[in-house]
Scaffold this motif. Structure first.
Motif, short mmCIF file in Angstrom:
data_model
loop_
_atom_site.label_atom_id
_atom_site.label_comp_id
_atom_site.label_asym_id
_atom_site.label_seq_id
_atom_site.Cartn_x
_atom_site.Cartn_y
_atom_site.Cartn_z
N ASP A 55 -21.90 -13.94 4.10
CA ASP A 55 -21.60 -14.29 2.72
C ASP A 55 -22.76 -14.03 1.76
O ASP A 55 -22.60 -14.14 0.55
CB ASP A 55 -21.21 -15.78 2.62
CG ASP A 55 -19.87 -16.08 3.29
OD1 ASP A 55 -19.06 -15.14 3.40
OD2 ASP A 55 -19.67 -17.23 3.71
N ILE A 56 -23.93 -13.74 2.30
CA ILE A 56 -25.08 -13.49 1.44
C ILE A 56 -24.82 -12.26 0.58
O ILE A 56 -24.34 -11.23 1.06
CB ILE A 56 -26.36 -13.30 2.27
CG1 ILE A 56 -26.75 -14.62 2.94
CG2 ILE A 56 -27.52 -12.81 1.40
CD1 ILE A 56 -27.93 -14.50 3.87
N ILE A 57 -25.15 -12.39 -0.70
CA ILE A 57 -24.97 -11.29 -1.65
C ILE A 57 -26.33 -10.63 -1.87
O ILE A 57 -27.30 -11.31 -2.23
CB ILE A 57 -24.41 -11.81 -2.98
CG1 ILE A 57 -23.05 -12.51 -2.75
CG2 ILE A 57 -24.26 -10.67 -3.99
CD1 ILE A 57 -22.56 -13.30 -3.94
N ILE A 58 -26.41 -9.33 -1.62
CA ILE A 58 -27.66 -8.59 -1.85
C ILE A 58 -27.45 -7.74 -3.09
O ILE A 58 -26.70 -6.75 -3.07
CB ILE A 58 -28.03 -7.73 -0.64
CG1 ILE A 58 -28.14 -8.60 0.62
CG2 ILE A 58 -29.34 -6.99 -0.89
CD1 ILE A 58 -28.41 -7.84 1.88
N SER A 59 -28.06 -8.15 -4.18
CA SER A 59 -27.85 -7.51 -5.47
C SER A 59 -29.18 -6.96 -5.98
O SER A 59 -30.10 -7.74 -6.29
CB SER A 59 -27.28 -8.53 -6.47
OG SER A 59 -26.99 -7.91 -7.71
N GLY A 60 -29.29 -5.64 -6.02
CA GLY A 60 -30.52 -5.01 -6.49
C GLY A 60 -31.72 -5.40 -5.64
O GLY A 60 -32.83 -5.53 -6.16
N GLY A 61 -31.50 -5.62 -4.35
CA GLY A 61 -32.58 -6.00 -3.45
C GLY A 61 -32.85 -7.48 -3.38
O GLY A 61 -33.65 -7.93 -2.56
N GLU A 62 -32.21 -8.27 -4.22
CA GLU A 62 -32.40 -9.72 -4.23
C GLU A 62 -31.30 -10.40 -3.39
O GLU A 62 -30.13 -10.05 -3.50
CB GLU A 62 -32.34 -10.27 -5.66
CG GLU A 62 -33.44 -9.77 -6.58
CD GLU A 62 -34.73 -10.55 -6.39
OE1 GLU A 62 -34.82 -11.35 -5.44
OE2 GLU A 62 -35.64 -10.36 -7.21
N ASN A 63 -31.71 -11.37 -2.58
CA ASN A 63 -30.74 -12.16 -1.82
C ASN A 63 -30.22 -13.31 -2.68
O ASN A 63 -31.01 -14.09 -3.23
CB ASN A 63 -31.36 -12.74 -0.56
CG ASN A 63 -31.54 -11.70 0.52
OD1 ASN A 63 -31.13 -10.55 0.36
ND2 ASN A 63 -32.16 -12.08 1.62
N ILE A 64 -28.90 -13.40 -2.80
CA ILE A 64 -28.27 -14.49 -3.55
C ILE A 64 -27.43 -15.30 -2.56
O ILE A 64 -26.56 -14.75 -1.87
CB ILE A 64 -27.37 -13.96 -4.69
CG1 ILE A 64 -28.21 -13.13 -5.68
CG2 ILE A 64 -26.68 -15.12 -5.42
CD1 ILE A 64 -27.37 -12.39 -6.70
N TYR A 65 -27.70 -16.61 -2.48
CA TYR A 65 -26.95 -17.48 -1.59
C TYR A 65 -25.83 -18.16 -2.37
O TYR A 65 -26.10 -19.03 -3.23
CB TYR A 65 -27.87 -18.54 -0.97
CG TYR A 65 -28.97 -17.95 -0.12
CD1 TYR A 65 -28.69 -17.45 1.15
CD2 TYR A 65 -30.27 -17.89 -0.58
CE1 TYR A 65 -29.69 -16.90 1.95
CE2 TYR A 65 -31.29 -17.35 0.21
CZ TYR A 65 -30.98 -16.85 1.47
OH TYR A 65 -31.98 -16.32 2.25
N PRO A 66 -24.57 -17.79 -2.12
CA PRO A 66 -23.45 -18.39 -2.85
C PRO A 66 -23.47 -19.92 -2.84
O PRO A 66 -23.14 -20.55 -3.84
CB PRO A 66 -22.21 -17.85 -2.13
CG PRO A 66 -22.67 -16.51 -1.61
CD PRO A 66 -24.09 -16.74 -1.19
N LYS A 67 -23.84 -20.50 -1.71
CA LYS A 67 -23.85 -21.97 -1.62
C LYS A 67 -24.78 -22.59 -2.66
O LYS A 67 -24.46 -23.63 -3.24
CB LYS A 67 -24.26 -22.41 -0.23
CG LYS A 67 -24.34 -23.93 -0.07
CD LYS A 67 -24.80 -24.32 1.32
CE LYS A 67 -24.89 -25.84 1.45
NZ LYS A 67 -25.95 -26.42 0.62
N GLU A 68 -25.92 -21.96 -2.89
CA GLU A 68 -26.86 -22.49 -3.88
C GLU A 68 -26.22 -22.52 -5.27
O GLU A 68 -26.31 -23.53 -5.99
CB GLU A 68 -28.13 -21.65 -3.92
CG GLU A 68 -29.14 -22.12 -4.95
CD GLU A 68 -30.32 -21.18 -5.12
OE1 GLU A 68 -31.30 -21.58 -5.77
OE2 GLU A 68 -30.24 -20.03 -4.64
N VAL A 69 -25.54 -21.43 -5.64
CA VAL A 69 -24.90 -21.35 -6.95
C VAL A 69 -23.76 -22.36 -7.04
O VAL A 69 -23.59 -23.05 -8.05
CB VAL A 69 -24.39 -19.92 -7.22
CG1 VAL A 69 -23.78 -19.82 -8.62
CG2 VAL A 69 -25.52 -18.90 -7.05
#
Length: 498
Positions: free
Chosen positions: A401-415
């Motif tokens: 489920d981790i989103i890798i956007s422009g090299g950055e890891n985004i954790y959906p759970k955090e949002v």
């Protein structure tokens, strides 16, 4: 099934499943095995397709006593998916409730399909590619006309029963097979052995405790480890369970209020809808797991002094691997708990902050997926997280489920956790969507009356800009499976196609 045999001796007149005592359930299990045996000669594994009921539990017990592995099928599957899972697990006989038999007939578009009622004593097994059997979920109390039990010794052969029943299977015997991820992708089959079950029920009893008057409400599906494990914990502990066919808000609230329920297992989407209405003077534990849990919900439970035990587990580990009482550790609300006895949590390939892959080893862990390589040592959960200085596990996200956007890891759970702190957010899920510039971008699927500007402004004040969803899609309700889990892949597919 030694626990059933033993409990019927030590707790014979004590209630076990709904209004049936341990003695009743053993008698019915023997009678059911007697009626199933002629239809299942030569079978070592069959599939069971049924909704929650006492009768379903008894048929699972009977199949185990007959030495037959049971493949438990999700009641939300289509006839095509049922067929696919039967082929994959190598079974040719489908045993189902009357309700699921009706579903099968409807989906096949024919009422001419031969479905044998196992209440008949007639031998029906023939040399056909597939055999369909059905049973009633109504308990037939006439079932109890059987030969006497032999509690203190081995089960004796009887002309009254066409099969020797095995009440003491070895530790490595497979009790059932649970298929995972069937609604979101290619399923995997998890054989559940008695060694796993025994390790689980003992460790779970230590962390949750056992009281003589315990009565566990079963509304989570029994075809899934979440519901099945409750039945087996109850059996091991010699306590009571109240089974309901499926979840509804009113079913849960009524049972908590009138059925003297002391323990219930729920998923967060369910608890969130009823948390303000729970009236349960006898309730001593709410086991909460199954998906990521919004922090505001946990804070509300602490405020209301609800006895929530946050838990983390999976089919592969036969339910709980970590658990803790949030009232005892209010400063650990973001954690998913402390490992149960015998469970070891290891973080592999950690980054500079100690965040890495979550690996588990324990006696509750499966030996390996059906027809796949055996597991040697620890198991990769595919979750990302860390362990704090006190040994509590924290999960940041499923790796997939981790989103890798422009090299950055985004954790959906955090949002999502941040967003649930905003009044009026009923449901939300942050999903990855393909993007030609960034590779992926986060998209928010949400149930709320807030405007897009309100949401974006709220998030920008609390999160780095790259974590803020690039699109917001509104829903009346988010799609969920039978466990109440949000179907993220279905949302991804819908948004990608839009």
């Amino acid at each position: 099934m030694k626990w059933l045999y033993e409990r019927a001796h030590t707790h014979r007149d004590k209630l076990f499943l709904n209004e049936l005592t341990y003695g009743d359930v053993l008698d019915l299990t023997i009678a059911t095995a007697k009626r199933l045996a002629p239809h299942l000669r030569g079978e070592s594994r069959i599939a069971l397709w049924a909704e929650n009921s006492v009768s379903m539990a008894i048929h699972v017990f009977a199949l185990s006593a007959l030495g037959i592995e049971t493949v438990l099928l999700n009641t939300n599957l289509t006839e095509r998916e049922v067929s696919e899972q039967m082929i994959s697990t190598g079974v040719s006989t489908l045993l189902m409730s009357e309700k699921m038999a009706q579903v099968l007939r409807t989906q096949k578009g024919t009422y001419d399909i031969e479905i044998i009622d196992v209440s008949t004593y007639e031998y029906s097994h023939s040399q056909v590619d597939r055999q369909y059997l059905c049973f009633s979920t109504c308990i037939d109390t006439d079932f109890k006309a059987i030969s006497p039990m032999h509690i203190d010794g081995d089960v004796e052969d009887s002309t009254d029963c066409e099969s020797n029943l095995n009440w003491n299977p070895c530790d490595e015997t497979v009790f059932c097979i649970i298929n995972t991820s069937a609604t979101t992708g290619k399923f995997k089959s998890v054989p559940v052995r008695w060694s796993q079950i025994e390790a689980h029920v003992k460790a779970s009893a230590k962390v949750l405790g056992v009281e003589e008057e315990d009565n566990w409400l079963v509304v989570l599906p029994m075809f899934h480890v979440s519901g099945l494990s409750i039945i087996l914990r109850t059996l091991y502990n010699g306590t009571r369970a109240t089974i309901r066919e499926k979840f509804s808000e009113q079913v849960v609230l009524d049972a908590l209020k009138t059925e003297e329920v002391t323990i219930v297992s729920l998923v967060p989407t369910v608890l969130q809808r009823i948390v303000e209405r729970i009236q349960a003077p006898t309730l001593r534990a709410i086991l909460l797991g199954g998906e990521f849990i919004p922090m505001p919900l946990l804070q509300e439970c602490v405020r209301r002094n609800l006895p929530v035990y946050k838990t983390y587990g999976m089919s592969e580990t036969f339910a709980q691997s970590t658990t803790f009482n949030v009232q005892n550790y209010p400063h650990k609300l973001a954690s998913v708990g402390y490992p149960l006895e015998g469970v070891t949590i290891e973080i592999r390939n950690p980054d500079e902050e100690g965040v890495g892959e979550v690996w588990i080893s324990s006696p509750m862990l499966m030996k390996g997926y059906l027809n796949k390589e055996s597991i040697k040592g620890a198991f990769n959960t595919d979750d990302i997280g860390y362990v704090d200085e006190d040994g509590f596990l924290y999960l940041l996200n499923r790796r997939k489920d981790i989103i890798i956007s422009g090299g950055e890891n985004i954790y959906p759970k955090e949002v999502e956790d941040v967003l649930y702190g905003m009044d009026g957010i009923l449901e939300c899920a942050v999903i990855p969507v393909s993007d030609p510039k960034w590779g992926q971008v986060p998209v928010l699927c949400v149930v709320t009356t807030h405007t897009e500007k309100d949401i974006v402004d709220y998030l920008l004040n609390r999160l780095a800009k790259y974590k803020v969803p690039k699109r917001i899609v509104y829903y009346d309700t988010l799609p969920k499976n039978g466990m109440g889990k949000i179907l993220r892949q279905e949302l991804i597919n819908k948004v990608e196609r839009a």
